[in-house]
Structures are given as C-alpha cells and as structure tokens.
Design a protein around this motif. Structure first.
Motif, PDB file in Angstrom:
ATOM      1  N   GLU A  33       0.815  -1.218   0.000  1.00  0.00           N
ATOM      2  CA  GLU A  33       0.000   0.000   0.000  1.00  0.00           C
ATOM      3  C   GLU A  33       0.849   1.269   0.000  1.00  0.00           C
ATOM      4  N   THR A  82     -10.516  -0.177   2.341  1.00  0.00           N
ATOM      5  CA  THR A  82      -9.191  -0.767   2.585  1.00  0.00           C
ATOM      6  C   THR A  82      -9.046  -2.179   2.026  1.00  0.00           C
ATOM      7  N   PRO A  89     -11.044  -6.148   3.353  1.00  0.00           N
ATOM      8  CA  PRO A  89     -10.870  -4.870   4.048  1.00  0.00           C
ATOM      9  C   PRO A  89     -10.271  -5.084   5.432  1.00  0.00           C
ATOM     10  N   ARG A 113      -9.814  -2.276   7.960  1.00  0.00           N
ATOM     11  CA  ARG A 113      -9.889  -0.985   8.646  1.00  0.00           C
ATOM     12  C   ARG A 113      -9.697  -1.162  10.149  1.00  0.00           C
TER      13      ARG A 113
END
Length: 68
Positions: A17, A43, A55, A57
């Motif tokens: 990322e 995410t 995801p 998060r």
C-alpha cells in the motif's frame, strides 16, 4: 510497472500500500497503485494476480476488521 527510484514495494510485499498512486477515483471509491494493486476506500485490495485482500480498517479501539 514502477518507474520510481527507489522502486515502490511490489504487489506481493506486505507494505504494498506504500506504492505511489497513479490513478485516483474517489467518486468510485478506488485508486490504482504503480505496483498494479487496486486499493478500495474500504481498505480492501485487488492484486494484479486476481487475489482479493479483505478490508482491514482499524476500529477506534485499535482492533482490526477482517472478513471471514
């Protein structure tokens, strides 16, 4: 794909990322990173090989949400 120096992390690295954004579409909820990763606003991620990363998060309590 990455032309940066030093090169950005590849799609199979744990810090993928951190790669530079090459296309950003907040109205659609996604960004394309220079390593070929599609990063979604929730995410989640779609890797160039088709692998889906759920995801992840963080919650206010410091816990992380992951899909089962």
């Amino acid at each position: 794909m990455c032309q940066h120096h030093p090169q950005c992390p590849t799609a199979d690295c744990s810090d993928r990322e951190a790669a530079h954004t090459v296309a950003h579409h907040p109205e659609q909820g996604w960004s394309l990173l220079c390593n070929g990763v599609l990063l979604f606003e929730d995410t989640g991620e779609l890797l160039p090989d088709g692998q889906i990363i759920a995801p992840h998060r963080p919650l206010a309590s410091g816990r992380v949400i992951t899909a089962a």
